[in-house]
Design an enzyme around this catalytic site. Sequence first.
Site, PDB file in Angstrom:
ATOM      1  N   ARG A 133       0.838  -1.210   0.000  1.00 20.49           N
ATOM      2  CA  ARG A 133       0.000   0.000   0.000  1.00 20.49           C
ATOM      3  C   ARG A 133       0.863   1.246   0.000  1.00 20.49           C
ATOM      4  NH1 ARG A 133      -5.450  -0.462   0.987  1.00 20.49           N
ATOM      5  NH2 ARG A 133      -6.000  -2.509   1.789  1.00 20.49           N
TER       6      ARG A 133
ATOM      7  N   ARG B 142      -9.921   2.561  -2.462  1.00 22.80           N
ATOM      8  CA  ARG B 142      -8.729   2.050  -1.776  1.00 22.80           C
ATOM      9  C   ARG B 142      -8.559   2.792  -0.456  1.00 22.80           C
ATOM     10  NH1 ARG B 142      -7.466  -2.587  -3.334  1.00 22.80           N
ATOM     11  NH2 ARG B 142      -5.413  -2.343  -2.374  1.00 22.80           N
TER      12      ARG B 142
ATOM     13  N   LEU C 233      -6.354   4.528   2.085  1.00 28.25           N
ATOM     14  CA  LEU C 233      -5.056   5.202   1.966  1.00 28.25           C
ATOM     15  C   LEU C 233      -4.274   5.092   3.282  1.00 28.25           C
ATOM     16  CD1 LEU C 233      -6.560   8.233   0.083  1.00 28.25           C
ATOM     17  CD2 LEU C 233      -4.883   6.637  -0.889  1.00 28.25           C
TER      18      LEU C 233
ATOM     19  N   ASN D  37     -13.540  13.871   1.101  1.00 28.73           N
ATOM     20  CA  ASN D  37     -14.187  12.652   0.613  1.00 28.73           C
ATOM     21  C   ASN D  37     -15.696  12.816   0.715  1.00 28.73           C
ATOM     22  OD1 ASN D  37     -14.484   9.831  -0.103  1.00 28.73           O
ATOM     23  ND2 ASN D  37     -14.911   9.398   2.051  1.00 28.73           N
TER      24      ASN D  37
ATOM     25  N   HIS E 296     -19.168  10.620   1.445  1.00 32.06           N
ATOM     26  CA  HIS E 296     -19.588   9.339   2.017  1.00 32.06           C
ATOM     27  C   HIS E 296     -21.120   9.302   2.051  1.00 32.06           C
ATOM     28  CE1 HIS E 296     -19.270   5.765   4.497  1.00 32.06           C
ATOM     29  NE2 HIS E 296     -20.241   6.265   5.241  1.00 32.06           N
TER      30      HIS E 296
HETATM   31  C1  GRF Z   1     -20.811   7.696  -3.917  1.00 33.13           C
HETATM   32  O1  GRF Z   1     -22.011   7.144  -3.485  1.00 33.13           O
HETATM   33  C2  GRF Z   1     -19.962   8.140  -2.759  1.00 33.13           C
HETATM   34  O2  GRF Z   1     -20.701   8.515  -1.645  1.00 33.13           O
HETATM   35  C3  GRF Z   1     -19.145   6.915  -2.449  1.00 33.13           C
HETATM   36  O3  GRF Z   1     -18.887   6.324  -3.687  1.00 33.13           O
HETATM   37  C4  GRF Z   1     -19.931   6.662  -4.595  1.00 33.13           C
HETATM   38  C5  GRF Z   1     -19.275   7.179  -5.844  1.00 33.13           C
HETATM   39  O4  GRF Z   1     -20.205   7.369  -6.876  1.00 33.13           O
HETATM   40  N1  GRF Z   1     -17.950   7.277  -1.717  1.00 33.13           N
HETATM   41  P1  GRF Z   1     -19.763   8.027  -8.237  1.00 33.13           P
HETATM   42  O5  GRF Z   1     -18.607   7.183  -8.791  1.00 33.13           O
HETATM   43  O6  GRF Z   1     -19.321   9.424  -7.968  1.00 33.13           O
HETATM   44  O7  GRF Z   1     -20.959   7.966  -9.121  1.00 33.13           O
END
Ligand code: GRF
Length: 194
Positions: free
Chosen positions: A71, A97, A99, A113, A115
Amino acid sequence: MPHEKRRVAVLISGSGSNLQALIDDCESDAGNHPAEICLVVSNKAEAYGLKRAENHNIKTKVISHKDFSTREEFDQEIHKVLLDNNIEIVCLAGFMRVLTKEFVEKWEGKMINIHPSLLPKHKGAHAVRDALVAGDKVTGCTVHYVVPEIDSGEIIIQREVGILAGDDESSLLERLHPQEHIAYKQALRKIAEL
Ligand code: GRF
């Protein structure tokens, strides 16, 4: 003199619908937007998000985790590519992945990020399913700073989505995605203006 735009890299592994939302926002308001997407990195050559980037003449780079034995080495290569491209802000958008602490610490305060839950509820890879299984009435999405502990950094923006009777993962995701796109656009503008 207009301010220089912050140079952004987006890291993806798949569809890249959030990436698309960020690209569209930057392009539709090019005169005012504080950021510019300069690079898209994917650990998967087949990620559709790469096509989206190419369609907008954004530089792409595939760095397959399979080409590295640890990694640490994979993350070092990503770090090098980010530096080579003078990147200032990193957006993780469906980058699948984990990190390393070392990498995350190098980008702390500059890496965000998205989520698919209202953190701190439902951390981890199955957040949408977990919200359904828990019987929650409301879920949503969170854009947060990335810290070494997964899905735990300071929250920048959250948006709620109601869970309806009869919802399954795909129906819920269909309503969640548009909210993610709004949240991510707002979050990038916000941190790029800091
Ligand atoms: C999203 O639902 C995000 O919350 C998660 O991964 C997904 C990515 O979707 N972390 P996309 O590739 O942007 O359509």
